[in-house]
Write a protein that holds these residues in place. Sequence first.
Motif, PDB file in Angstrom:
ATOM      1  N   ARG A 158       0.823  -1.113  -0.092  1.00 20.09           N
ATOM      2  CA  ARG A 158       0.068  -0.062   0.168  1.00 20.09           C
ATOM      3  C   ARG A 158       0.972   1.349  -0.147  1.00 20.09           C
ATOM      4  O   ARG A 158       0.677   2.249  -0.441  1.00 20.09           O
ATOM      5  CB  ARG A 158      -0.826  -0.037   1.049  1.00 20.09           C
ATOM      6  CG  ARG A 158      -1.706   1.025   1.318  1.00 20.09           C
ATOM      7  CD  ARG A 158      -2.750   1.086   2.186  1.00 20.09           C
ATOM      8  NE  ARG A 158      -3.474   2.543   2.432  1.00 20.09           N
ATOM      9  CZ  ARG A 158      -3.785   2.986   3.522  1.00 20.09           C
ATOM     10  NH1 ARG A 158      -3.845   2.185   4.806  1.00 20.09           N
ATOM     11  NH2 ARG A 158      -4.542   4.151   3.577  1.00 20.09           N
ATOM     12  N   ILE A 159       1.915   1.294   0.893  1.00 22.54           N
ATOM     13  CA  ILE A 159       2.709   2.494   0.968  1.00 22.54           C
ATOM     14  C   ILE A 159       3.416   2.546  -0.560  1.00 22.54           C
ATOM     15  O   ILE A 159       3.667   3.619  -0.877  1.00 22.54           O
ATOM     16  CB  ILE A 159       3.712   2.184   1.833  1.00 22.54           C
ATOM     17  CG1 ILE A 159       3.128   2.514   3.409  1.00 22.54           C
ATOM     18  CG2 ILE A 159       4.866   3.300   1.920  1.00 22.54           C
ATOM     19  CD1 ILE A 159       3.806   2.022   4.421  1.00 22.54           C
ATOM     20  N   GLY A 160       4.077   1.550  -1.096  1.00 26.75           N
ATOM     21  CA  GLY A 160       4.687   1.640  -2.541  1.00 26.75           C
ATOM     22  C   GLY A 160       3.692   2.089  -3.422  1.00 26.75           C
ATOM     23  O   GLY A 160       4.192   2.915  -4.411  1.00 26.75           O
ATOM     24  N   VAL A 183       0.561 -12.053  -5.015  1.00 28.07           N
ATOM     25  CA  VAL A 183       1.236 -10.988  -3.789  1.00 28.07           C
ATOM     26  C   VAL A 183       2.518 -10.550  -4.255  1.00 28.07           C
ATOM     27  O   VAL A 183       2.827  -9.480  -4.434  1.00 28.07           O
ATOM     28  CB  VAL A 183       1.042 -11.576  -2.659  1.00 28.07           C
ATOM     29  CG1 VAL A 183       1.761 -10.613  -1.559  1.00 28.07           C
ATOM     30  CG2 VAL A 183      -0.521 -11.991  -2.135  1.00 28.07           C
ATOM     31  N   PHE A 184       3.493 -11.651  -4.887  1.00 31.35           N
ATOM     32  CA  PHE A 184       4.672 -11.281  -5.368  1.00 31.35           C
ATOM     33  C   PHE A 184       4.763 -10.452  -6.461  1.00 31.35           C
ATOM     34  O   PHE A 184       5.516  -9.419  -6.409  1.00 31.35           O
ATOM     35  CB  PHE A 184       5.506 -12.782  -5.348  1.00 31.35           C
ATOM     36  CG  PHE A 184       5.987 -13.402  -4.395  1.00 31.35           C
ATOM     37  CD1 PHE A 184       5.726 -12.756  -2.869  1.00 31.35           C
ATOM     38  CD2 PHE A 184       6.559 -14.634  -4.471  1.00 31.35           C
ATOM     39  CE1 PHE A 184       6.199 -13.671  -1.975  1.00 31.35           C
ATOM     40  CE2 PHE A 184       6.962 -15.405  -3.179  1.00 31.35           C
ATOM     41  CZ  PHE A 184       6.712 -14.764  -2.036  1.00 31.35           C
ATOM     42  N   GLU A 185       3.769 -10.688  -7.522  1.00 30.22           N
ATOM     43  CA  GLU A 185       3.715  -9.711  -8.534  1.00 30.22           C
ATOM     44  C   GLU A 185       3.396  -8.278  -8.310  1.00 30.22           C
ATOM     45  O   GLU A 185       3.879  -7.492  -8.792  1.00 30.22           O
ATOM     46  CB  GLU A 185       2.750 -10.428  -9.594  1.00 30.22           C
ATOM     47  CG  GLU A 185       2.524  -9.564 -10.927  1.00 30.22           C
ATOM     48  CD  GLU A 185       3.754  -9.448 -11.877  1.00 30.22           C
ATOM     49  OE1 GLU A 185       3.579  -8.482 -12.621  1.00 30.22           O
ATOM     50  OE2 GLU A 185       4.385 -10.551 -11.745  1.00 30.22           O
ATOM     51  N   VAL A 186       2.275  -8.116  -7.449  1.00 31.06           N
ATOM     52  CA  VAL A 186       2.057  -6.923  -6.889  1.00 31.06           C
ATOM     53  C   VAL A 186       3.158  -6.351  -6.121  1.00 31.06           C
ATOM     54  O   VAL A 186       3.541  -5.023  -6.504  1.00 31.06           O
ATOM     55  CB  VAL A 186       0.825  -6.973  -6.115  1.00 31.06           C
ATOM     56  CG1 VAL A 186       0.496  -5.531  -5.612  1.00 31.06           C
ATOM     57  CG2 VAL A 186      -0.423  -7.280  -6.979  1.00 31.06           C
ATOM     58  N   SER A 187       3.961  -7.075  -5.167  1.00 30.73           N
ATOM     59  CA  SER A 187       5.090  -6.377  -4.652  1.00 30.73           C
ATOM     60  C   SER A 187       6.011  -5.985  -5.659  1.00 30.73           C
ATOM     61  O   SER A 187       6.897  -4.748  -5.303  1.00 30.73           O
ATOM     62  CB  SER A 187       5.650  -7.570  -3.762  1.00 30.73           C
ATOM     63  OG  SER A 187       5.023  -7.840  -2.909  1.00 30.73           O
ATOM     64  N   SER A 188       6.439  -6.846  -6.873  1.00 25.55           N
ATOM     65  CA  SER A 188       7.380  -6.533  -7.606  1.00 25.55           C
ATOM     66  C   SER A 188       7.103  -5.162  -8.370  1.00 25.55           C
ATOM     67  O   SER A 188       7.560  -4.319  -8.835  1.00 25.55           O
ATOM     68  CB  SER A 188       7.610  -7.431  -8.524  1.00 25.55           C
ATOM     69  OG  SER A 188       8.370  -7.213  -9.835  1.00 25.55           O
ATOM     70  N   LEU A 189       5.651  -4.757  -8.704  1.00 25.21           N
ATOM     71  CA  LEU A 189       5.344  -3.810  -9.590  1.00 25.21           C
ATOM     72  C   LEU A 189       5.551  -2.508  -8.542  1.00 25.21           C
ATOM     73  O   LEU A 189       5.592  -1.426  -9.325  1.00 25.21           O
ATOM     74  CB  LEU A 189       3.783  -3.939  -9.772  1.00 25.21           C
ATOM     75  CG  LEU A 189       3.552  -4.914 -10.847  1.00 25.21           C
ATOM     76  CD1 LEU A 189       2.037  -5.051 -10.919  1.00 25.21           C
ATOM     77  CD2 LEU A 189       4.336  -4.470 -12.230  1.00 25.21           C
ATOM     78  N   VAL A 190       5.403  -2.670  -7.263  1.00 24.11           N
ATOM     79  CA  VAL A 190       5.514  -1.301  -6.421  1.00 24.11           C
ATOM     80  C   VAL A 190       6.957  -1.215  -5.758  1.00 24.11           C
ATOM     81  O   VAL A 190       7.277  -0.347  -4.773  1.00 24.11           O
ATOM     82  CB  VAL A 190       4.338  -1.325  -5.324  1.00 24.11           C
ATOM     83  CG1 VAL A 190       3.108  -0.870  -5.992  1.00 24.11           C
ATOM     84  CG2 VAL A 190       4.401  -2.398  -4.426  1.00 24.11           C
ATOM     85  N   GLY A 191       7.764  -2.373  -5.947  1.00 24.79           N
ATOM     86  CA  GLY A 191       9.210  -2.161  -5.720  1.00 24.79           C
ATOM     87  C   GLY A 191       9.580  -2.589  -4.234  1.00 24.79           C
ATOM     88  O   GLY A 191      10.430  -1.984  -3.636  1.00 24.79           O
ATOM     89  N   VAL A 192       8.809  -3.419  -3.710  1.00 29.96           N
ATOM     90  CA  VAL A 192       8.836  -3.871  -2.430  1.00 29.96           C
ATOM     91  C   VAL A 192       9.832  -5.260  -2.061  1.00 29.96           C
ATOM     92  O   VAL A 192       9.714  -6.088  -3.019  1.00 29.96           O
ATOM     93  CB  VAL A 192       7.504  -4.467  -1.660  1.00 29.96           C
ATOM     94  CG1 VAL A 192       7.573  -4.915  -0.393  1.00 29.96           C
ATOM     95  CG2 VAL A 192       6.506  -3.365  -1.699  1.00 29.96           C
ATOM     96  N   ARG A 193      10.829  -4.938  -1.332  1.00 23.29           N
ATOM     97  CA  ARG A 193      11.606  -6.097  -1.104  1.00 23.29           C
ATOM     98  C   ARG A 193      11.101  -6.990  -0.377  1.00 23.29           C
ATOM     99  O   ARG A 193      10.221  -6.960   0.737  1.00 23.29           O
ATOM    100  CB  ARG A 193      12.947  -5.668  -0.237  1.00 23.29           C
ATOM    101  CG  ARG A 193      13.962  -4.928  -1.001  1.00 23.29           C
ATOM    102  CD  ARG A 193      15.132  -4.507  -0.457  1.00 23.29           C
ATOM    103  NE  ARG A 193      15.594  -5.678   0.297  1.00 23.29           N
ATOM    104  CZ  ARG A 193      16.422  -5.638   1.337  1.00 23.29           C
ATOM    105  NH1 ARG A 193      16.959  -4.315   1.772  1.00 23.29           N
ATOM    106  NH2 ARG A 193      17.063  -6.975   1.901  1.00 23.29           N
TER     107      ARG A 193
END
Length: 94
Positions: free
Chosen positions: A7-9, A46-56
């Motif tokens: 959400r922050i990303g 979840v991993f795909e969305v994380s990748s799109l916003v640059g989350v480690r």
Amino acid sequence: MLGKLIRIGRAERGLTAQELADRAGISRTTLSSIEKGAPGPEIGIVFEVSSLVGVRLFEYDERILQLHNAHLDEKLTLLPKSVRQRQKKVDDDF
């Protein structure tokens, strides 16, 4: 914690929930579930969305995770409740 990071990303990149959901190929409801930390969404999404916003994705030290989670809670209180759609479309086709 991962949902908070996503959400922050998203907010830091100025993306609406619908824009990010469209980029990830998921519904806005699924994105909302991911950001809330619900156990329902598939981990690959979840991993795909994380990748799109640059989350480690991985940290190892429990203390660092707890401090990071507290920091994220503080940051979420400072962010706007919603993000308005941009006037200009993002060209992210590489």
